[in-house]
Design a protein around this motif. Sequence first.
Motif, PDB file in Angstrom:
ATOM      1  N   SER A 169     -18.242   4.989  -9.485  1.00  0.00           N
ATOM      2  CA  SER A 169     -19.737   5.717 -10.134  1.00  0.00           C
ATOM      3  C   SER A 169     -19.074   7.017 -10.839  1.00  0.00           C
ATOM      4  CB  SER A 169     -20.678   5.956  -9.286  1.00  0.00           C
ATOM      5  OG  SER A 169     -20.117   6.873  -8.158  1.00  0.00           O
ATOM      6  N   SER A 170     -18.020   7.481 -10.415  1.00  0.00           N
ATOM      7  CA  SER A 170     -17.335   8.753 -10.874  1.00  0.00           C
ATOM      8  C   SER A 170     -15.971   8.923 -10.892  1.00  0.00           C
ATOM      9  CB  SER A 170     -17.904  10.094 -10.221  1.00  0.00           C
ATOM     10  OG  SER A 170     -17.194  11.100 -10.541  1.00  0.00           O
ATOM     11  N   CYS A 171     -15.157   9.498 -11.520  1.00  0.00           N
ATOM     12  CA  CYS A 171     -13.733   9.874 -11.703  1.00  0.00           C
ATOM     13  C   CYS A 171     -13.533  11.040 -10.828  1.00  0.00           C
ATOM     14  CB  CYS A 171     -13.232  10.117 -13.139  1.00  0.00           C
ATOM     15  SG  CYS A 171     -13.179   8.524 -13.933  1.00  0.00           S
ATOM     16  N   ARG A 231      -9.485   5.115 -18.543  1.00  0.00           N
ATOM     17  CA  ARG A 231     -10.094   4.991 -17.233  1.00  0.00           C
ATOM     18  C   ARG A 231      -9.381   5.727 -15.758  1.00  0.00           C
ATOM     19  NH1 ARG A 231     -13.923   1.627 -15.540  1.00  0.00           N
ATOM     20  NH2 ARG A 231     -13.707   0.642 -13.340  1.00  0.00           N
ATOM     21  N   CYS A 232     -10.525   5.728 -15.216  1.00  0.00           N
ATOM     22  CA  CYS A 232      -9.999   6.535 -13.966  1.00  0.00           C
ATOM     23  C   CYS A 232      -8.997   5.352 -12.994  1.00  0.00           C
ATOM     24  CB  CYS A 232     -11.123   6.737 -12.960  1.00  0.00           C
ATOM     25  SG  CYS A 232     -12.342   8.018 -13.533  1.00  0.00           S
ATOM     26  N   GLN A 233      -8.283   5.827 -12.203  1.00  0.00           N
ATOM     27  CA  GLN A 233      -7.462   4.795 -11.268  1.00  0.00           C
ATOM     28  C   GLN A 233      -8.379   3.913 -10.380  1.00  0.00           C
ATOM     29  OE1 GLN A 233      -4.334   4.373 -11.119  1.00  0.00           O
ATOM     30  NE2 GLN A 233      -3.957   6.048 -12.941  1.00  0.00           N
ATOM     31  N   ASP A 234      -7.999   2.996 -10.188  1.00  0.00           N
ATOM     32  CA  ASP A 234      -8.963   2.179  -9.198  1.00  0.00           C
ATOM     33  C   ASP A 234      -9.345   2.593  -7.726  1.00  0.00           C
ATOM     34  OD1 ASP A 234      -8.796   0.347 -11.149  1.00  0.00           O
ATOM     35  OD2 ASP A 234      -7.015  -0.977 -10.385  1.00  0.00           O
ATOM     36  N   SER A 235      -8.342   3.396  -7.323  1.00  0.00           N
ATOM     37  CA  SER A 235      -8.512   4.206  -6.279  1.00  0.00           C
ATOM     38  C   SER A 235     -10.005   5.065  -6.185  1.00  0.00           C
ATOM     39  CB  SER A 235      -7.367   4.979  -5.709  1.00  0.00           C
ATOM     40  OG  SER A 235      -7.123   6.109  -6.794  1.00  0.00           O
ATOM     41  N   PHE A 236     -10.281   5.440  -7.293  1.00  0.00           N
ATOM     42  CA  PHE A 236     -11.419   6.314  -7.408  1.00  0.00           C
ATOM     43  C   PHE A 236     -12.953   5.530  -7.348  1.00  0.00           C
ATOM     44  CE2 PHE A 236      -8.316   8.882  -9.063  1.00  0.00           C
ATOM     45  CZ  PHE A 236      -8.508  10.477  -8.607  1.00  0.00           C
ATOM     46  N   ILE A 237     -13.844   6.129  -7.093  1.00  0.00           N
ATOM     47  CA  ILE A 237     -14.984   5.467  -6.686  1.00  0.00           C
ATOM     48  C   ILE A 237     -15.804   5.109  -8.004  1.00  0.00           C
ATOM     49  CG2 ILE A 237     -17.543   5.863  -5.947  1.00  0.00           C
ATOM     50  CD1 ILE A 237     -15.430   5.837  -3.704  1.00  0.00           C
ATOM     51  N   ILE A 296     -15.051  14.718 -25.938  1.00  0.00           N
ATOM     52  CA  ILE A 296     -15.145  14.841 -24.576  1.00  0.00           C
ATOM     53  C   ILE A 296     -15.424  13.473 -24.024  1.00  0.00           C
ATOM     54  CG2 ILE A 296     -16.712  15.861 -23.142  1.00  0.00           C
ATOM     55  CD1 ILE A 296     -17.786  17.984 -24.846  1.00  0.00           C
ATOM     56  N   CYS A 297     -14.483  13.447 -22.702  1.00  0.00           N
ATOM     57  CA  CYS A 297     -14.509  12.064 -22.274  1.00  0.00           C
ATOM     58  C   CYS A 297     -15.790  11.827 -21.166  1.00  0.00           C
ATOM     59  CB  CYS A 297     -13.222  11.954 -21.406  1.00  0.00           C
ATOM     60  SG  CYS A 297     -11.535  11.855 -22.400  1.00  0.00           S
ATOM     61  N   ASN A 298     -16.495  10.859 -21.011  1.00  0.00           N
ATOM     62  CA  ASN A 298     -17.422  10.598 -19.877  1.00  0.00           C
ATOM     63  C   ASN A 298     -16.924   9.988 -18.866  1.00  0.00           C
ATOM     64  OD1 ASN A 298     -19.945  10.104 -18.939  1.00  0.00           O
ATOM     65  ND2 ASN A 298     -20.515   8.065 -20.206  1.00  0.00           N
ATOM     66  N   GLY A 299     -17.103  10.891 -17.785  1.00  0.00           N
ATOM     67  CA  GLY A 299     -16.429  10.643 -16.254  1.00  0.00           C
ATOM     68  C   GLY A 299     -17.283   9.799 -15.793  1.00  0.00           C
ATOM     69  N   PRO A 347     -21.442   4.341 -17.856  1.00  0.00           N
ATOM     70  CA  PRO A 347     -20.403   3.621 -17.732  1.00  0.00           C
ATOM     71  C   PRO A 347     -18.989   3.747 -17.940  1.00  0.00           C
ATOM     72  CG  PRO A 347     -21.532   3.274 -19.345  1.00  0.00           C
ATOM     73  CD  PRO A 347     -22.102   4.431 -18.900  1.00  0.00           C
ATOM     74  N   GLY A 348     -18.862   5.101 -18.598  1.00  0.00           N
ATOM     75  CA  GLY A 348     -17.629   5.468 -19.070  1.00  0.00           C
ATOM     76  C   GLY A 348     -16.214   5.336 -18.189  1.00  0.00           C
ATOM     77  N   LEU A 349     -16.690   6.236 -17.261  1.00  0.00           N
ATOM     78  CA  LEU A 349     -15.529   6.408 -16.162  1.00  0.00           C
ATOM     79  C   LEU A 349     -14.175   6.609 -16.721  1.00  0.00           C
ATOM     80  CD1 LEU A 349     -16.625   3.558 -13.543  1.00  0.00           C
ATOM     81  CD2 LEU A 349     -17.161   5.949 -13.466  1.00  0.00           C
ATOM     82  N   THR A 350     -14.108   7.556 -17.353  1.00  0.00           N
ATOM     83  CA  THR A 350     -13.004   7.939 -18.083  1.00  0.00           C
ATOM     84  C   THR A 350     -12.559   9.526 -17.980  1.00  0.00           C
ATOM     85  OG1 THR A 350     -14.011   8.497 -20.186  1.00  0.00           O
ATOM     86  CG2 THR A 350     -13.160   6.140 -19.966  1.00  0.00           C
ATOM     87  N   VAL A 351     -11.399   9.982 -18.038  1.00  0.00           N
ATOM     88  CA  VAL A 351     -10.776  11.240 -17.740  1.00  0.00           C
ATOM     89  C   VAL A 351      -9.757  11.477 -18.767  1.00  0.00           C
ATOM     90  CG1 VAL A 351     -11.621  11.372 -15.336  1.00  0.00           C
ATOM     91  CG2 VAL A 351      -9.238  10.489 -15.936  1.00  0.00           C
ATOM     92  N   PRO A 352      -9.600  12.832 -19.179  1.00  0.00           N
ATOM     93  CA  PRO A 352      -8.396  12.877 -19.770  1.00  0.00           C
ATOM     94  C   PRO A 352      -7.079  12.468 -19.325  1.00  0.00           C
ATOM     95  CG  PRO A 352      -9.900  15.000 -19.904  1.00  0.00           C
ATOM     96  CD  PRO A 352     -10.245  13.904 -18.752  1.00  0.00           C
ATOM     97  N   ASN A 353      -6.048  12.019 -20.168  1.00  0.00           N
ATOM     98  CA  ASN A 353      -4.928  11.550 -19.448  1.00  0.00           C
ATOM     99  C   ASN A 353      -4.110  12.752 -19.122  1.00  0.00           C
ATOM    100  OD1 ASN A 353      -4.037  12.474 -21.797  1.00  0.00           O
ATOM    101  ND2 ASN A 353      -3.117  10.641 -22.685  1.00  0.00           N
TER     102      ASN A 353
END
Length: 1432
Positions: free
Chosen positions: A174-176, A166-172, A146-149, A152-158
């Motif tokens: 603290s969260s994806c 990692r989330c795109q830079d455009s996201f906040i 499971i990805c930690n969104g 400090p993970g800030l990851t999402v499934p590709n």
Amino acid sequence: MATGTLPSVVSRYKVAIITLFLSVYMDVFDCQQFVIPFKSPSDCSGDEFFDISSLSCVSCGSNQLRSTTGLSCICKTGYQTLITDKTSITCQQCPTDKPAVITDGFGCVRCPGSLSDEGKCQCPPGNILVERDTNGNLLDEAMCEICNGNTPGLTVPNYSGDKCERCQDSFINSSCVCNPPNVLAGGLCFPSGSLSTNVNPSVNYAQLKFSVQSAWLSKTCTPRSAACLVFSNLTISGCFKLNSRHLLLVINTILAHREFNLPWLYYGDEPGLAGRVLQTDPVPIKFSFRGRNKNTDIRLLAAVYNVRGEFLRWEQVGAGNLQLCPGTTSKQSAAFSFGTAYQESCDLSVADLLDAHPEPLFYDVLDLGGGENRKLLPLPTLVYNQQYNGRLINQESMKNWYLSRRMFVVDTLSGREKSTSSLPKVIRVASSVKISFQLVPRTQDGQVFPPLMTVTYRDVQITNINAQTVTSTFAVEYEMDQNEARIKTDTAIGVMAGVALIYSLLKTVSWKRRIASPLIDAETLLKFLIFYAGDLANVFFAVTVGTGLYWLIFYKAQQFVSVLLPLPAQEEQFVTYVGCAFALKAVQFLHKLFMQVSIDVFFIDWERPRCKANRTVQAAGEPKRNPSPVSIWRTYFVANEWNEIQTIRKISPTFQIMAVLFFLEVLGFSNLALRDPWPILQRSSQEYTPSYSIMLRYGLSSTLWLCIGFLQVIFFTVFHEHFIEDKIRQFVDLCSISNISVLLLSHRCFGYYIHGRSVHGHADTNMEEMNNNLNRESESLCGQRGLLPNSDTQTFQVSLTNRLRLQYDRIREQIGRRNGPSRLMDTSSANQFEQRARGYQTMNHFLGSVIDHAHPDMDYIVRDKLMFERVIGMEFLEPSEKSIFYNDEAHTFSDRDHFVLCRAASAMPVTSQLLRGLPRAKLLASGLLPCQQHQSQLGPITNRQPSRWPFHVSQSHQHSRSYQTTSELRSYILTPPQVNSILKANEYSFKVPEFDGKNVSSVMGFESNQLPANAPIEDRRSAATCLQTRGMLLGVFDGHAGCACAQALSERLFYYIAVSLLPHDTLCELEAAVEAGRALSPILQWHKHPNDYFSKEAQTLYFNSLRTYWQELIDLTSPGDVPDTHEALLNAFKRLDNDISLEAQVGDPNAFLNYWVLRVAFSGATACVAHIDGSDLYIANSGDARAVLGVQEEDGSFTAHTLSNDHSAQNEEEVARIRAEHPPSEKKTVIRQDRLLGLLMPLRAFGDVKFKWSIELQKCVLESGPDQLHENEHCKFIPPNYHTPPYLTAEPEITHHKLRPQDRFMVIGSDGLWETLHRQEVVRIVGEYITGVSQRQPLKVGGYKVSLGQMQELLDERKARESSAFEDQNSATHLIRHSVGNNEFGTVDHERLSKMLSLPEELARMYRDDITIIISQFNPHVIGAQRQDGQS
């Protein structure tokens, strides 16, 4: 950006996208064939997939199978992918301990759970499948993580779900998750306000000048594998304007995911490939219109894709896809019949479009070849309003075109703003779809280049879907290269225009000959241009009719297609040629109409009174007989028949129009002009009817018109004229029966003559006698009707001499004048009707006498025309001395009688109700005066000489004399008081006073008189005494081209002579008086008649010129010099002529004087001046006035001694002088027809600067002169053969004569006197008058048959007239009486004199000239004494 553009992104990214497509798959494009086999997905076998990029079936490899869509190959379940080369793969079976295939297909693992149907591992929802370690090594057993969104993970499934990223830079940070108020757009999270909602994503509608946020575009353009196909469609549709980041996202997606071939969208990566694609290789299809290999079917298929880029199906192109307009199957299928120009337009409801097209479908249109091995040819597509780098490149030349392959018809999806289910704000519709076929040049088997489909899009803003409509057009057109045809057409026009130019020159030369004008002037150039306009119109008509007929025959009759009709745009030059033809023909028609209304027609009535009574004393008991009147009705009848034959046509316009319409509309010939290859006359209303070809329609209509007209001419000529009625020949017969000839002058000196003189001598008779005459003629008991003896030729083309035409014009002038003069004529005879009646009578007699060879100087010859003369319409012989009558058995006058309107024929008032239907402007008929005899009672002067200018030509005397005066003519006879009043109106007498002692003059006095013929009179006279020398000056000045020059001479010449005779001291006194402002001593004493006047306005100008002259004389002479009279006369003449010329060149600020000096210079005058001082008589003569001395012999008779020589062509020495002054090359031209340069009769004259100045000087003076001068006909032309001026001089010929006692008188007269009387006769008449002794001459009767009673009456008449001859108190008046009234017996005939004096001014000039006479009487006693004093 306009609709239909390239990818609607920011311009700097446009080329990047296309370049990306083409660079990645350049090898695919380079290997792409324009012609491919036809395949559909259903045609692919189980181990093949349908490649949408090449539209063909491709085999799958081993251990592979077709995907469920059939559009790709995948490895079988349990097989991994070992090798991939873009689209090709290799598969290998997984081992049993690792049965699952990893997600990317390039390995095998054990699964932590179960296997899917595809043989891959499955993880619970929310988990990702981890198949590789952090180093990328393949695990033996896969794991579910499971990805930690959160931090400090800030990851999402590709996107693939196989790893956390990692989330795109455009996201906040603290969260994806993209929490509000942030905006999620295109898979990216943007802060509020950083992304404009009307820009990303948006569709730009340049026609409407606004953009629309597309809900569908926002939803569709996401980073997934199908986006590249979607974007391909977006690229073709050209509808969208994307944000730059979004663009990069799409590009990255394309680079990252290339699981399939990109579609083939554009021909090349830059514009300019159109020429190679469209005009290099023909398609492998041959079209034929008929025969065993007939092939006219156009089979087009379309590969249909949905908006997501997925292949849907194959469709036959036609109704339901590209053809939006509804219609029957038969009509819509006509669009795909080769050679049939198809175009259908309709207005479509927006509501219907929304229902029928909820989302756009994209089409790859391909041409399907026939045969078993069917081939597909992609149709290059030209989006007309496509932009490239801001330019509408597809609206420029072909070298800039950017061709594409995919198109859509209706897009109702992109313009939806809020959601894909809402109504669109804008829809985009293909308003025009046109398929164009171009024929391969010089093909003989119907080959064509690849067809081009042109699409034009229109943006429609939705306001009311139920009321709005959109116009849609579908068209199929065919064209071929017209450059070769255009070059041939232009070459034909050029060659034929050159021939027309030569022919127009020949017609101009012929026209110049026929009007007897050798001058090349502005009128000549205008006439040439008009002739050339008509001939050039014929050229254009011939070329355009030939062109239309060529296309009609070769297009409709061809088997294999080798020619195609020009497109409407290519017919513009043809239409221009037709327009030029009609415009030039209109010019020719107007000229023809003008020429026709200017034609003269004169009906010569040969009828004479049947019986005539003589004027002689009648025998006892013999009743007095009056001549039987000649009926006018024959003339009216012939004139009416003439009007009737003017309506004869060999072609009936009504029948012509109706026949052409019958063939075109009833029989259906108009269907041959339709833009299809079928020569079918009748068409079904259920079939499609193409538009008309202008070329075919014009060629067909013109050909029908010409053929029907030609058949009519053949019928009229061969059948109707021979077996039914020949009205032209009947009219000629009617003229012969009526005893009336017809003269038709189409040109000034050319026309046609119908000889209608009756062989029976008369036609005004009863029915019985006429029947007898016709019987005699049928039995050949009388002469033939022809003009020549023993000839039947009655119709002629006539070429007249200039002399004859001038005489004709003089007579016609008084017929056409509306207000005739009435001076000294009683009221009953001075009205307009009678004057014109006399003019008609004179014209009838004149033309009849010409036909009868009664005028030796206006005779004619008869000859045949050469064949070449008939062909080119020009006569080779010029009628210089004699007119020429050409035999015209073809009756070519009938070509001229249509629309003939005579301009000089409204003279006679016709009040009869019966005659009101006769067009009065159509005939110049003789004898229109009822009961008027046609034989003129007034004979012209027998020895009348031609006038100076070629405007007055003499008329020969009559061959018969009538002694009976009809009652109709009695009103024209003036009473003796009236005659005397006219003759004495201008007489003047002066008696020199006698003094005791010295200074007694040798001149007793003089008498003068004038009788005008011109109005106003052109002659002038002057008489003066030189107060300084006591000499007497007498002068006669005969003007021509007006009276201005003669008037100036009468005022100025004597002053110049007087000044020339003054000694040096006297000249100095004159100059000193002028300088001091004192009054000048008079130098001349004028003897003027009250009617003689001086021009007061010009006196200052004249005085200044005279003063300049005496100033020069002061410088040239010395005190004590005695002036020589000879030199004085010579210098005075030459100096005055020079001053006249100089004053005209310099001009004058005063408008009147400026006009006056030019009139003086351009007119002319001859001068004959006598200076008498004691016994010295000097005659200075320049021209053809004459001075004659009357010498009394010992027996009392008088003889004439000529004091001057006429300067005319009869003077051989004068002719030799002129020829010696000019080059030998002008020997034949300087004197022509006894005139200077063929124009001027006197060879010396004052003025006449047109014969003295250079051409450049004349043009310069005339251009700067007043407008009134341009109205003077004598100033408008340059003499012919004018090379080495001056040709004319005023230098006088001076004669000195010592007076003797027997020299009793001197007569100075203008040529009007010497033309009527011989000088010896003049001297006899004056001598008898002065002495009072009549020297009777034997009475001569010539060849007349005179009875004894008639002879007695003649003797009594002469005796009575001689006894009353001395009623004249002036010898000049007496001489004029004789010159005008003398008959053939040498006596004054009061009747003749009365008629001559009662002639209207415009008619009098044809019989005589102005007459001016000065008679001076000498004192023999003084002369004798002076001679004795001189001898002593």
